[in-house]
Write a protein that holds these residues in place. Structure first.
Motif, PDB file in Angstrom:
ATOM      1  N   ASN A 198       0.840  -1.199   0.000  1.00  0.00           N
ATOM      2  CA  ASN A 198       0.000   0.000   0.000  1.00  0.00           C
ATOM      3  C   ASN A 198       0.879   1.254   0.000  1.00  0.00           C
ATOM      4  N   ASP A 199       1.390   1.568  -1.197  1.00  0.00           N
ATOM      5  CA  ASP A 199       2.308   2.702  -1.320  1.00  0.00           C
ATOM      6  C   ASP A 199       1.731   3.844  -2.149  1.00  0.00           C
ATOM      7  N   ASN A 200       0.431   3.788  -2.468  1.00  0.00           N
ATOM      8  CA  ASN A 200      -0.206   4.855  -3.233  1.00  0.00           C
ATOM      9  C   ASN A 200      -1.445   5.364  -2.495  1.00  0.00           C
ATOM     10  N   THR A 201      -1.526   6.684  -2.328  1.00  0.00           N
ATOM     11  CA  THR A 201      -2.681   7.327  -1.702  1.00  0.00           C
ATOM     12  C   THR A 201      -3.779   7.524  -2.736  1.00  0.00           C
ATOM     13  N   PRO A 202      -5.059   7.387  -2.368  1.00  0.00           N
ATOM     14  CA  PRO A 202      -6.131   7.717  -3.321  1.00  0.00           C
ATOM     15  C   PRO A 202      -5.986   9.147  -3.833  1.00  0.00           C
ATOM     16  N   GLY A 251      -6.164  -0.944  -3.175  1.00  0.00           N
ATOM     17  CA  GLY A 251      -6.674  -0.031  -4.195  1.00  0.00           C
ATOM     18  C   GLY A 251      -8.173   0.169  -4.143  1.00  0.00           C
ATOM     19  N   THR A 252      -8.833  -0.423  -3.155  1.00  0.00           N
ATOM     20  CA  THR A 252     -10.279  -0.265  -2.998  1.00  0.00           C
ATOM     21  C   THR A 252     -10.553   0.989  -2.161  1.00  0.00           C
ATOM     22  N   VAL A 253     -11.246   1.968  -2.758  1.00  0.00           N
ATOM     23  CA  VAL A 253     -11.440   3.275  -2.122  1.00  0.00           C
ATOM     24  C   VAL A 253     -12.866   3.393  -1.589  1.00  0.00           C
ATOM     25  N   THR A 254     -12.979   3.896  -0.367  1.00  0.00           N
ATOM     26  CA  THR A 254     -14.279   4.194   0.248  1.00  0.00           C
ATOM     27  C   THR A 254     -14.393   5.701   0.444  1.00  0.00           C
ATOM     28  N   HIS A 255     -15.480   6.291  -0.062  1.00  0.00           N
ATOM     29  CA  HIS A 255     -15.691   7.739   0.024  1.00  0.00           C
ATOM     30  C   HIS A 255     -16.651   8.054   1.168  1.00  0.00           C
ATOM     31  N   SER A 256     -16.352   9.110   1.879  1.00  0.00           N
ATOM     32  CA  SER A 256     -17.247   9.561   2.959  1.00  0.00           C
ATOM     33  C   SER A 256     -17.368  11.089   2.909  1.00  0.00           C
ATOM     34  N   LEU A 257     -18.440  11.631   3.527  1.00  0.00           N
ATOM     35  CA  LEU A 257     -18.758  13.054   3.410  1.00  0.00           C
ATOM     36  C   LEU A 257     -18.995  13.642   4.796  1.00  0.00           C
ATOM     37  N   VAL A 258     -18.417  14.822   5.012  1.00  0.00           N
ATOM     38  CA  VAL A 258     -18.661  15.591   6.237  1.00  0.00           C
ATOM     39  C   VAL A 258     -19.054  17.005   5.831  1.00  0.00           C
ATOM     40  N   THR A 259     -20.170  17.528   6.408  1.00  0.00           N
ATOM     41  CA  THR A 259     -20.628  18.881   6.079  1.00  0.00           C
ATOM     42  C   THR A 259     -20.169  19.858   7.149  1.00  0.00           C
ATOM     43  N   TYR A 304     -23.137  25.763   0.875  1.00  0.00           N
ATOM     44  CA  TYR A 304     -22.794  24.576   1.669  1.00  0.00           C
ATOM     45  C   TYR A 304     -21.345  24.212   1.359  1.00  0.00           C
ATOM     46  N   THR A 305     -20.608  23.827   2.370  1.00  0.00           N
ATOM     47  CA  THR A 305     -19.221  23.368   2.175  1.00  0.00           C
ATOM     48  C   THR A 305     -19.122  21.923   2.656  1.00  0.00           C
ATOM     49  N   LEU A 306     -18.733  21.041   1.733  1.00  0.00           N
ATOM     50  CA  LEU A 306     -18.616  19.607   2.038  1.00  0.00           C
ATOM     51  C   LEU A 306     -17.146  19.180   1.987  1.00  0.00           C
ATOM     52  N   ARG A 307     -16.735  18.356   2.951  1.00  0.00           N
ATOM     53  CA  ARG A 307     -15.377  17.764   2.904  1.00  0.00           C
ATOM     54  C   ARG A 307     -15.515  16.274   2.584  1.00  0.00           C
ATOM     55  N   ILE A 308     -14.873  15.880   1.497  1.00  0.00           N
ATOM     56  CA  ILE A 308     -14.939  14.491   1.035  1.00  0.00           C
ATOM     57  C   ILE A 308     -13.630  13.788   1.395  1.00  0.00           C
ATOM     58  N   THR A 309     -13.727  12.626   2.007  1.00  0.00           N
ATOM     59  CA  THR A 309     -12.544  11.816   2.353  1.00  0.00           C
ATOM     60  C   THR A 309     -12.566  10.528   1.534  1.00  0.00           C
ATOM     61  N   ALA A 310     -11.427  10.239   0.906  1.00  0.00           N
ATOM     62  CA  ALA A 310     -11.260   8.984   0.159  1.00  0.00           C
ATOM     63  C   ALA A 310     -10.202   8.161   0.888  1.00  0.00           C
ATOM     64  N   ARG A 311     -10.590   6.997   1.388  1.00  0.00           N
ATOM     65  CA  ARG A 311      -9.687   6.152   2.176  1.00  0.00           C
ATOM     66  C   ARG A 311      -9.621   4.762   1.544  1.00  0.00           C
ATOM     67  N   ALA A 360      -3.577  -1.745   5.027  1.00  0.00           N
ATOM     68  CA  ALA A 360      -3.262  -1.759   6.460  1.00  0.00           C
ATOM     69  C   ALA A 360      -1.778  -1.415   6.620  1.00  0.00           C
ATOM     70  N   PRO A 361      -1.475  -0.209   7.110  1.00  0.00           N
ATOM     71  CA  PRO A 361      -2.418   0.854   7.474  1.00  0.00           C
ATOM     72  C   PRO A 361      -3.000   1.530   6.229  1.00  0.00           C
ATOM     73  N   SER A 362      -4.175   2.122   6.399  1.00  0.00           N
ATOM     74  CA  SER A 362      -4.846   2.739   5.258  1.00  0.00           C
ATOM     75  C   SER A 362      -4.263   4.118   4.968  1.00  0.00           C
ATOM     76  N   LEU A 363      -4.415   4.547   3.704  1.00  0.00           N
ATOM     77  CA  LEU A 363      -4.006   5.892   3.278  1.00  0.00           C
ATOM     78  C   LEU A 363      -5.255   6.637   2.814  1.00  0.00           C
ATOM     79  N   GLU A 364      -5.262   7.973   2.969  1.00  0.00           N
ATOM     80  CA  GLU A 364      -6.446   8.739   2.580  1.00  0.00           C
ATOM     81  C   GLU A 364      -6.067  10.095   2.014  1.00  0.00           C
TER      82      GLU A 364
END
Length: 573
Positions: A466-470, A509-517, A550-557, A561-565
């Protein structure tokens, strides 16, 4: 020998092909040039370089464990202060040696044995924590022989029967002892411990026991000879064979006997059927008169030895090959030859002698790999991985005809091979995202004349770390996006897509997206993001009292192990 003439920093990562020709003093050139491919690897840090491309050390086989064999040294260019580390990458299948990771001192860690391995060809690597390239040097360690093996006879006792009419000078027996040491330690000299009345003699080099005096004056029924085999080591070692010589006193003045009681001949396995090998001869004796006419020769197998592939001319005594020889099947034959006289007046109308045939090896077997295709797996990483795997071949021949050397025919950029052991070494860092697999071709050749060879293929699969960040590749460098929307859009409307891509494989390489407002909890109820696709949708209708921004912060993780984001910001108007 190729030398670097100038700096390569201006080239970056490059590949150059050189064509090299050879010419002798009379002006004749090589039929084809040698093609040499130079791969220049781009690196922010210059690698530590060994002071010598090849080191040569010598150590006796009786050296105690922990003996220092020698020291290798690599240095960083310029005024770099980063420490250099060392390791043995290949060439030590018995793990006889170790190298101190910081001082470069090579020590023995197990007892050595010259007879099983007279030399070691080690590949050592120097490396730092920041350089993607290892510097390599070759270390030749000669394990010198000490005289730790005494000559060995096939058996400790033997017996022969000799007629009293046997002529002085006749060879009666050939003693042979083998010494597994090398050089002077393996040279065997033969002596008789005691020879009563000097009745027998022995050739010190050949081990042939001959009759020195006539047996007709002796009334003894048996002589017990002690044959001493002694090597030339310091101190010398020896062993003893007891040979019982039984005397046949029944022979009369008229007798039949071979010229020698034992014949020994060496013949190459390349000789073919019907080749002439050796002539045996017997003679009839009547007082002082000797004749070899009217004799018939025949051949008889000896128990405990393979059937002899020979035939004998009944009149001349010449031996011929009746079948082709194969050293790998049978390397030694022993059988009896008989001579029969038609004259009934002779007391012994049949005489017997022993023939020993030693078959010599020729290079008639090519090396054979244990597999036509090898599959190895190696992990990518910021530094080379060292030993990847080992290819192995065997040769049925013996001596130099079975000594093998391995050559890598392709891909000298990332991999090398130990010529002696067949170990494949990774010496430049691998990146799976640039190249996920490598195909290599390797050749093995023996040392015979002419040499024979074989080839095999190697498939190297590079596994992921796991040497590449999304990455949000479609966003500007600020990773912020402004999106205007109409206040009357329906629920579930896709506002925008913020998909992040990860170059790694599998979970890495499997990315999970999440949203924080940003703002109140009420603000966050207007939008949601699909965790897989990155689609941002509205979740409810907007009222007249809705906020204009509206301002949204999107996280791609990723799932490593350990995960990168990585994060991005979306401003929605």
């Amino acid at each position: 020998m190729l030398f670097l003439n100038s700096s390569l920093t201006h080239l970056g990562a490059a590949s150059m092909k050189l064509l090299i020709t050879a010419q002798d003093e009379d002006g004749l050139s090589s039929a084809r040039p040698a093609e040499v491919t130079m791969n220049v690897v781009q690196s922010a840090q210059a690698p530590a370089v060994f002071q010598r491309p090849r080191y040569t050390f010598t150590v006796p086989e009786d050296a105690p464990v922990g003996t220092s064999v020698g020291t290798v040294e690599a240095s960083k260019p310029g005024d770099a202060t980063e420490s250099v580390s060392y390791r043995i990458s290949s060439g030590d299948p018995h793990t006889w040696f170790s190298v101190h990771p910081k001082s470069g001192v090579i020590n023995t860690i197990k007892p050595l044995d010259h007879e099983s391995q007279p030399y070691a060809l080690l590949f050592l690597q120097s490396y730092t924590s920041t350089s993607p390239i290892y510097s390599t040097t070759q270390v030749n360690i000669t394990i010198t022989d000490v005289n730790d093996n005494a000559p060995v006879f096939p058996k400790r006792r033997d017996a022969i029967t000799v007629s009293q009419n046997t002529r002085p000078g006749t060879v009666l027996f050939i003693a042979h002892a083998h010494d597994y040491d090398s050089g002077a330690n393996s040279v065997v000299q033969y002596h008789l411990k005691s020879s009563r009345n000097e009745m027998f003699t022995i050739d010190p080099n050949l081990g042939t026991v001959s009759l020195n005096k006539s047996l007709q004056v002796s009334h003894l029924q048996r002589y017990n000879l002690e044959i001493l085999a002694k090597d030339e080591g310091e101190p010398s070692l020896s062993s003893t064979l007891t040979l019982s010589v039984n005397i046949d006193h029944t022979a009369a003045d008229e007798s039949l006997a071979f010229e020698t009681l034992v014949y020994q001949v060496e013949i190459g396995e390349g000789y073919r059927k019907d080749s002439r090998v050796i002539q045996v001869r017997a003679h009839q004796t009547r007082g002082s008169h000797t004749s070899n006419s009217g004799l018939t020769y025949s051949l008889e197998a000896e128990a405990g030895f393979p059937p002899p592939p020979f035939r004998i001319n009944p009149k001349t005594g010449w031996l011929y090959l009746s079948n082709n020889l194969d050293y790998e099947t049978d390397s030694r034959y022993r059988f009896q030859v008989l001579s029969t006289s038609r004259e009934a007046s002779l007391v012994n109308i049949t005489a017997t002698a022993t023939v020993i045939v030693l078959v010599l090896d020729i290079n008639d077997n090519p090396p054979v790999f244990s597999s036509n295709m090898y599959y190895f797996t190696v992990s990518e990483g910021p530094s080379p991985q060292g030993l990847v795997g080992t290819v192995r071949a065997k040769d049925k021949d013996s001596g130099k005809n079975s000594q093998l050397s391995y050559i890598l025919l392709s891909d000298g950029k990332y991999f090398r091979i130990n010529a002696k052991t067949g170990e494949i070494i990774n010496w430049v860092a691998l990146d799976r995202e640039q190249q996920s697999q490598h195909s290599l071709r390797v050749m093995v050749t023996d040392q015979g004349q002419p040499c024979l060879n074989a080839t095999a293929n190697i498939h190297v699969l590079v596994t992921d770390i796991n040497d590449n960040t999304p990455q949000f590749n479609h966003l500007p460098s600020s990773k912020e996006l402004n999106v205007p929307i109409w206040g009357g859009i329906p629920t579930g409307f896709v506002v925008t897509n913020l998909f992040a891509k990860d170059l790694d494989a599998g979970e890495n390489g499997t990315v999970t997206h999440s949203l924080v407002t940003f703002g109140s909890e009420e603000d966050g109820r207007h939008f949601e993001i699909d965790s897989q696709s990155g689609d941002i949708r509205t979740t409810q209708l907007f009222s007249e009292s809705t906020k204009p921004f509206y301002t949204l912060r999107i996280t791609a993780r990723d799932g490593g192990a350990p995960s990168l984001e990585d994060t991005a910001v979306v401003h929605i108007q």
